[in-house]
Design an enzyme around this catalytic site. Structure first.
Site, PDB file in Angstrom:
ATOM      1  N   ALA A 163      -3.969   1.202  12.450  1.00 11.68           N
ATOM      2  CA  ALA A 163      -5.221   1.051  12.143  1.00 11.68           C
ATOM      3  C   ALA A 163      -6.117  -0.120  12.402  1.00 11.68           C
ATOM      4  O   ALA A 163      -7.248  -0.065  12.632  1.00 11.68           O
ATOM      5  CB  ALA A 163      -5.416   0.967  10.222  1.00 11.68           C
ATOM      6  N   ARG A 167       1.946   8.594   6.903  1.00  9.27           N
ATOM      7  CA  ARG A 167       1.984   8.265   8.649  1.00  9.27           C
ATOM      8  C   ARG A 167       3.397   8.143   8.850  1.00  9.27           C
ATOM      9  O   ARG A 167       4.429   7.708   7.922  1.00  9.27           O
ATOM     10  CB  ARG A 167       1.386   6.929   9.096  1.00  9.27           C
ATOM     11  CG  ARG A 167      -0.219   7.421   9.244  1.00  9.27           C
ATOM     12  CD  ARG A 167      -0.767   6.318   9.694  1.00  9.27           C
ATOM     13  NE  ARG A 167      -0.708   5.091   8.568  1.00  9.27           N
ATOM     14  CZ  ARG A 167      -0.744   3.863   8.775  1.00  9.27           C
ATOM     15  NH1 ARG A 167      -1.200   3.239   9.967  1.00  9.27           N
ATOM     16  NH2 ARG A 167      -0.690   2.778   7.988  1.00  9.27           N
ATOM     17  N   THR A 210       4.058   1.615  -0.912  1.00 11.11           N
ATOM     18  CA  THR A 210       4.632   1.400  -2.252  1.00 11.11           C
ATOM     19  C   THR A 210       3.853   2.101  -3.380  1.00 11.11           C
ATOM     20  O   THR A 210       4.265   3.128  -4.215  1.00 11.11           O
ATOM     21  CB  THR A 210       5.211   0.215  -2.609  1.00 11.11           C
ATOM     22  OG1 THR A 210       6.001  -0.340  -1.670  1.00 11.11           O
ATOM     23  CG2 THR A 210       5.884   0.087  -4.061  1.00 11.11           C
ATOM     24  N   LYS A 212       0.889  -1.246  -0.129  1.00 13.31           N
ATOM     25  CA  LYS A 212       0.100   0.002  -0.031  1.00 13.31           C
ATOM     26  C   LYS A 212       0.880   1.349  -0.070  1.00 13.31           C
ATOM     27  O   LYS A 212       0.562   2.093  -0.778  1.00 13.31           O
ATOM     28  CB  LYS A 212      -0.909   0.010   1.283  1.00 13.31           C
ATOM     29  CG  LYS A 212      -1.874   1.238   1.207  1.00 13.31           C
ATOM     30  CD  LYS A 212      -3.188   1.000   2.163  1.00 13.31           C
ATOM     31  CE  LYS A 212      -2.498   1.139   3.602  1.00 13.31           C
ATOM     32  NZ  LYS A 212      -1.748  -0.345   4.310  1.00 13.31           N
ATOM     33  N   TRP A 223       6.850  -0.407  -7.944  1.00 13.98           N
ATOM     34  CA  TRP A 223       8.367  -1.070  -7.169  1.00 13.98           C
ATOM     35  C   TRP A 223       9.397  -1.144  -8.128  1.00 13.98           C
ATOM     36  O   TRP A 223      10.729  -0.832  -7.605  1.00 13.98           O
ATOM     37  CB  TRP A 223       7.972  -2.322  -6.595  1.00 13.98           C
ATOM     38  CG  TRP A 223       9.001  -2.998  -5.509  1.00 13.98           C
ATOM     39  CD1 TRP A 223       9.039  -2.942  -4.534  1.00 13.98           C
ATOM     40  CD2 TRP A 223      10.305  -3.555  -6.166  1.00 13.98           C
ATOM     41  NE1 TRP A 223      10.097  -3.334  -3.712  1.00 13.98           N
ATOM     42  CE2 TRP A 223      10.745  -3.990  -4.727  1.00 13.98           C
ATOM     43  CE3 TRP A 223      10.606  -4.101  -7.236  1.00 13.98           C
ATOM     44  CZ2 TRP A 223      12.253  -4.544  -4.800  1.00 13.98           C
ATOM     45  CZ3 TRP A 223      12.255  -4.652  -7.322  1.00 13.98           C
ATOM     46  CH2 TRP A 223      12.523  -4.933  -6.014  1.00 13.98           C
ATOM     47  N   PHE A 242       3.638  -8.419  -9.593  1.00  7.51           N
ATOM     48  CA  PHE A 242       4.686  -9.325  -9.204  1.00  7.51           C
ATOM     49  C   PHE A 242       5.207 -10.017 -10.381  1.00  7.51           C
ATOM     50  O   PHE A 242       4.390 -10.268 -11.334  1.00  7.51           O
ATOM     51  CB  PHE A 242       4.444 -10.290  -8.077  1.00  7.51           C
ATOM     52  CG  PHE A 242       4.366  -9.637  -6.568  1.00  7.51           C
ATOM     53  CD1 PHE A 242       5.431 -10.204  -5.726  1.00  7.51           C
ATOM     54  CD2 PHE A 242       3.589  -8.858  -6.217  1.00  7.51           C
ATOM     55  CE1 PHE A 242       5.409  -9.470  -4.601  1.00  7.51           C
ATOM     56  CE2 PHE A 242       3.631  -8.154  -5.025  1.00  7.51           C
ATOM     57  CZ  PHE A 242       4.422  -8.648  -4.137  1.00  7.51           C
ATOM     58  N   PHE A 280      -3.480  -0.683   7.087  1.00  5.59           N
ATOM     59  CA  PHE A 280      -4.160  -1.831   6.739  1.00  5.59           C
ATOM     60  C   PHE A 280      -5.448  -1.822   5.659  1.00  5.59           C
ATOM     61  O   PHE A 280      -5.272  -0.934   4.659  1.00  5.59           O
ATOM     62  CB  PHE A 280      -4.743  -2.716   8.064  1.00  5.59           C
ATOM     63  CG  PHE A 280      -3.558  -2.894   8.954  1.00  5.59           C
ATOM     64  CD1 PHE A 280      -2.631  -3.743   8.521  1.00  5.59           C
ATOM     65  CD2 PHE A 280      -3.604  -2.323  10.428  1.00  5.59           C
ATOM     66  CE1 PHE A 280      -1.599  -3.994   9.455  1.00  5.59           C
ATOM     67  CE2 PHE A 280      -2.625  -2.593  11.000  1.00  5.59           C
ATOM     68  CZ  PHE A 280      -1.374  -3.408  10.787  1.00  5.59           C
ATOM     69  N   LYS A 312       6.586  -6.481  10.727  1.00  6.60           N
ATOM     70  CA  LYS A 312       5.651  -5.792   9.527  1.00  6.60           C
ATOM     71  C   LYS A 312       6.724  -5.326   8.722  1.00  6.60           C
ATOM     72  O   LYS A 312       6.364  -5.235   7.363  1.00  6.60           O
ATOM     73  CB  LYS A 312       4.419  -5.124  10.031  1.00  6.60           C
ATOM     74  CG  LYS A 312       3.729  -4.462   8.953  1.00  6.60           C
ATOM     75  CD  LYS A 312       2.702  -3.683   9.578  1.00  6.60           C
ATOM     76  CE  LYS A 312       1.878  -2.928   8.405  1.00  6.60           C
ATOM     77  NZ  LYS A 312       2.696  -1.678   8.110  1.00  6.60           N
TER      78      LYS A 312
END
Length: 561
Positions: free
Chosen positions: A278, A99, A78, A76, A414, A386, A306, A110
């Site tokens: 969150a 954030r 990224t 998210k 990415w 991916f 999240f 994480k």
């Protein structure tokens, strides 16, 4: 292949004063933290807030959220960062508002919150670790409140506070399960009064929520004074303001309330401020950062923690309600890999093509698309690509999204940075400029607190009903009798399922949603409902990320993602 930190460290950053100039902020309006980080001054913050008060001066607001997270990863942050770079690539003046990372996940499991690959914000390792000291300031201020409460009781307790009712918890910005439940005041009469106490992680503290929702020092002080800390022996609620130390707490937070400015790898401006989780807090960056971005950019990309059942719902029902803002478009991040996991596929098998698992797992994404529509906001699905994704899987996912009236766009931020996000940028800007959003809240303020919780559980989590133990209903009635009925609710639950149960993947429905406790955050301005087995102080995993982190003699950090 270079790691995220190697990519970040090989990047040549622009001095932050030059990044600020791109959005009309002069060097005189910055307090520099070295060459590449800065806080905006209070005078400039007020200037930007005044500008943002006029909706005609605001940029288009884009909210990024995601499917329910899995060990396969979604990306998210990224996508948020890459989208900001992509919008600038297609000629839109875009500013990002994110954030601050918590140290808990950095040393736990994480990871950080600076994006990945060629869609990152920098200086990455500084942002992920101490940054400008905001979370440290919040932790110290939080614990000063706790010390003042215990000192008042020790020094005679003129307010007659019943120490058994104290709700204010100490905090630290680390995962430390041993601090969840503790006994303080041991040792003798000079060491305070023994009682049970608790720690929460700093980013779940009410003070973090207050920093993210306060727009001025006066607002901050008012919220601090209104914090409910416990009850007297005759059951009267006690506010922190009665201890007459509000000014001292605000003095510790006078800089933490001001947004921080950094940049992407492509030298685009990013406000990074506030860090609530969150799953156990409201999960959005500060109102001050968002307003600053809205006043300086034609487009603002922000994110909520999240999945859409957590961060996005809280963004809409708490942050938008308090700040008077609303999104024009919502981007829902998904990966083929994550959806196949929701479809029952094991992580070790995700490289194997399976349209069957993908179609089954799409049920999770479908719920999030439906949930966003319930707020009257159009959505776009960002497929974070991916190398193992097949063309057949990608095309199927696009078709499934179209059947839900949501366009899906393949994203390669990415690998390619902003260049890999221009298609999403074009799709988002096209929708935003049409002005199709008809934003509304999920629930109205006049509903009872219990009914607000039921509304979220039924409409967003797809629960059949909510189980409220008698003591929880009694607390909710007490909050309403004390004048807090109109507050929004913030539900703390697992991030690993739409439900309260982390084992329920996909799209669970028609279950009973258990609320085991509620807490009044009268300073922040919402009521927290804790569901299932959620903890406000996480623990470290068996193999914490801290095992991979090191620093050399020149001060260069290694192993940080």
């Amino acid at each position: 292949m270079l790691s995220d930190i190697e990519i970040a460290q090989s990047n040549k950053m622009l001095p932050i004063v030059q990044v600020a100039e791109k959005i009309g902020i002069s060097q005189d309006s910055l307090d520099l933290y070295g060459k590449y980080k800065a806080k905006i001054t209070m005078a400039e913050l007020r200037n930007l807030q005044n500008k943002a008060k006029d909706p005609s001066n605001r940029g288009h607001l884009i909210l990024t959220t995601a499917v329910t997270p899995t060990p396969a990863g979604e990306g998210k942050s990224t996508v948020s960062i890459g989208l900001g770079d992509g919008l600038n690539k297609i000629g839109k003046k875009a500013v990002i508002a994110l954030r601050e990372p918590s140290l808990g996940p950095c040393f736990g499991v994480k990871g950080g919150a600076c994006g990945g690959g060629y869609a990152q914000i920098v200086p990455m390792e500084e942002i992920n670790l101490h940054f400008t000291g905001d979370i440290h300031a919040i932790s110290i201020a939080n614990n000063l409140i706790a010390a003042i409460i215990d000192n008042h009781i020790h020094q005679g307790n003129t307010l007659r506070i019943d120490s058994r009712t104290i709700t204010w918890k100490r905090c630290v910005d680390l995962n430390d399960r041993a601090l969840r439940n503790i006994i303080i005041g041991l040792g003798g009469t000079a060491d305070g009064n023994p009682r049970e106490d608790h720690f929460t992680i700093a980013v779940a503290s009410e003070l973090m929520a207050i920093i993210c929702l306060s727009t001025s020092i006066s607002d901050l002080k008012n919220r601090i004074s209104n914090i409910t800390i416990g009850k007297t022996f005759d059951k009267r609620s006690v506010k922190f303001g009665e201890l007459k130390c509000t000014g001292a707490i605000a003095a510790l937070l006078k800089d933490a309330i001001r947004p921080n400015l950094v940049q992407t790898l492509e030298e685009n401006p990013v406000f990074v401020h506030g860090g609530p989780f969150a799953n156990i807090a409201q999960g959005t960056n500060s109102i001050n950062a968002t307003l600053s971005a809205l006043a300086t950019g034609e487009y603002v990309v922000t994110e909520a923690g999240f999945a859409a059942d957590l961060g996005a719902e809280k963004f809409m029902d708490i942050k938008c309600r308090i700040a008077g803002i609303s999104p024009d478009v919502v981007v829902i991040v998904a990966t083929v890999r994550a959806l196949k996991m929701h479809g029952g596929m094991a992580k070790a098998d995700l490289s194997t093509p399976s349209t069957q698992a993908l179609e089954k797992g799409f049920e999770n994404l479908a719920v999030h698309i439906e949930n966003i529509a319930k707020f009257g906001v159009p959505s776009v699905v960002a497929i974070n690509k991916f190398v193992t994704d097949t063309d057949e899987e990608l095309e199927l996912l696009k078709k499934l999204c179209e059947a839900k009236n949501s366009r899906a766009v393949i994203c390669e931020g990415w690998e390619k940075g902003g260049e890999g996000m221009t298609e999403l940028a074009s799709a988002v800007s096209e929708i935003a400029e049409k002005g199709e959003a008809k934003f509304h809240y999920l629930y109205e303020s006049h509903l009872s607190l219990a009914d607000k919780i039921r509304q979220i559980a039924r409409e967003i989590y797809r629960a059949k009903d909510v189980d409220f133990p008698p003591n929880v209903l009694k607390k909710l009635r007490t909050y309403e009798e004390e004048g807090y009925k109109d507050l929004p609710v913030c539900i703390a639950k697992t991030q690993n399922s739409i439900s309260h149960d982390p084992k329920l993947a996909g799209a669970p429905k028609d279950y009973i949603f258990p609320v085991r406790d509620v807490q009044l955050y009268s300073g922040a301005g919402f009521v927290v409902a804790l569901a299932g087995e959620i903890m406000t102080m996480p623990g470290l995993p068996k193999l914490p990320a801290a095992m991979n982190i090191d620093v050399d003699d020149d001060g260069n950090i290694k192993g940080l993602f």
